[in-house]
Structures are given as C-alpha cells and as structure tokens.
Design an enzyme around this catalytic site. Structure first.
Site, short mmCIF file in Angstrom:
data_model
loop_
_atom_site.label_atom_id
_atom_site.label_comp_id
_atom_site.label_asym_id
_atom_site.label_seq_id
_atom_site.Cartn_x
_atom_site.Cartn_y
_atom_site.Cartn_z
N ALA A 158 0.83 -1.20 0.00
CA ALA A 158 0.00 0.00 0.00
C ALA A 158 0.87 1.25 0.00
CB ALA A 158 -0.92 -0.01 1.22
N GLY B 282 -0.05 -5.49 0.35
CA GLY B 282 -1.09 -5.55 -0.66
C GLY B 282 -0.64 -6.22 -1.94
N GLU C 138 -1.02 -9.84 -1.27
CA GLU C 138 -2.45 -10.12 -1.25
C GLU C 138 -3.04 -10.14 -2.66
OE1 GLU C 138 -4.20 -8.37 2.85
OE2 GLU C 138 -2.96 -6.97 1.72
N GLU D 194 2.65 -6.13 7.41
CA GLU D 194 1.79 -5.15 8.07
C GLU D 194 2.00 -5.08 9.58
OE1 GLU D 194 -0.37 -6.33 4.27
OE2 GLU D 194 0.77 -7.36 5.84
#
Length: 255
Positions: A61, A106, A109, A129
């Site tokens: 992110a 991300g 993911e 994270e």
C-alpha cells in the site's frame, strides 16, 4: 493510468504501472477493481495475467497515504479496499500472477487473488503489516491460510518477514520459480494455453473449487454436480466429446 488492461490472443494483462514500486494507493485500488470487472465482462478476455513489470510486482500500500487516514477514514475505505481485490479473485476465468521483485503487503495479497503464481528468482513475498502495528487488510488473513495452511500463514503474518522465491515455492505460496526475465513470458504462455480451452468448463471448474473451499463437502459436491450436469447443455461439451471419439484425446478446438 496506474493500471492498464492489455488484450492479445485471448489473454488480458492487468498491468500495474505506478513507478517506482507500484504502491497500491486508493486510485490504483479503484482502477484495479474497474479493470477486473471489465476483464470479467469482456468475451475477448479468456484468461488473465497480473503483472507489475520487470522489476517489481507491487511493494504494498501507499504508506504515506495511509498514515494520513484516521480510524473513521479507514472504516469508510476498508470495504472498498477488499472489494478491489475480491473483484480480481472473482474473475471467472483462469488468472495467473507474474511476480517479479517485491510482492509485499497488498502486493502479496494481490498475488493471492490469482489461481496460479509464477515467480521470478528475484521475487520476495511477505505480509509485513505487523511491523506497522497493523494486520493485512486486503484478504491476507483469509486467503493466505487457505493457500498454505494456518500455521505457515501465521508465521508470515506474525513476524512480517519476507520470503525469497525458493522458500515461497516450498511453502506453496508460489507454484513455479523461473528466471526473472522469463516470468511474464511463462505466465502469458500459461494463460494463452487456457484461453484456447472451453470457457464455460473452465469457469465451472474455478467456481466449483472456490465455492467448495468455503463450505462443507456435501454442499461442495452439490455445486460440482450442478455444474457438471449443466455443462452437458453446452456446445463445448459436444465439441470436446465428439473430438475425443473421432480423433482421440486432447485434440478438440474450442471457440
């Protein structure tokens, strides 16, 4: 545009293009959802490659953007973040992630949303994270344990550590490791081969597997049975069986 959809020979490439690290900011997330839904609708897209370029898949992110968001802002945004990734996971066609360089947070993911993952020897994957005082928020706590098992997933999520391509392969986080310069070529070849297959049967196979993983075996068998019987109404089934009887296995040409 931070994400582009390029279509050739039945293969749609969802290309992340936000240099230098393909950070997944809000605009990129929204664009990803828009193009995943377009790839779902388009009949000329029969398989999909997710690709970040030769140097990096996606480093995660946009931390500076997230730092400026308070609790209220993220409550309003978190669903849209998940929806963007879910749109990729629900493309009813074969999807392969072509992973080079970093696929973190991300980015990891996003790779988890694919059906198959081909990684370069230079790939590094992880869910860091926890090092920010957070947990994965775009599906990592759900898709990662479903893929590699809860214990291995918890190790990666609890520690936030990165794994290199060889360990990712051993964990089952990626499915194939190739020289970095061959990642997109091999991913495209995987997608192109499936793009020539029976579209409805491939959709049925994907939905049956995915739905079955989310429910008990009896319900999963019902899903399988309904799809299996339903495919007997398709031209592809007629074409495939006729070719098998007349020419032998593996020679059918599907439209």
């Amino acid at each position: 545009m931070t994400v582009n959809l390029e279509v050739a020979e039945g293969v749609g490439t969802l290309r992340l293009d936000r240099p230098p690290m393909n950070a997944l900011d809000v605009a990129t997330q929204d664009r990803l959802k828009e193009l995943a839904e377009e790839a779902t609708r388009r009949e000329d897209v029969r398989a999909v490659v997710i690709y970040g370029g030769e140097k990096v898949f996606a480093a995660g992110a946009d931390i500076k953007e997230m730092q400026a968001m308070d609790h209220t802002a993220m409550v309003l945004r978190a669903r849209a973040l998940q929806d963007a990734f879910t749109a990729v996971a629900r493309i009813p066609k074969p999807v392969v992630a072509a992973v080079t360089g970093y696929a973190l947070g991300g980015g990891c993911e996003l790779a988890l949303c694919a059906d198959y993952r081909i990684a370069g020897e230079n790939a590094k994957l992880g869910q860091p994270e926890i090092l920010l005082g957070l947990i994965p928020g775009a599906g990592g706590t759900q898709r990662l344990p479903r893929l590699i098992g809860p214990s291995k997933a918890k190790d990666l999520i609890f520690t936030g550590r990165m794994v290199k391509a060889d360990e990712a392969l051993a964990l089952g986080l990626v499915d194939r490791v190739v020289p970095a310069g061959e990642v997109y070529e091999q991913a495209h070849a995987w997608a192109a081969r499936l793009a020539q297959g029976p579209a409805l049967a491939l959709r049925a196979a994907k939905e049956a597997v995915d739905a079955g993983l989310e429910t008990d075996i009896d319900t999963g068998l019902t899903v399988e049975r309904n799809w299996f019987a339903g495919l007997f109404a398709t031209e592809d089934r007629e074409r495939g069986m006729r070719s098998f009887v007349e020419e032998g296995p593996g020679k059918a040409k599907f439209l």
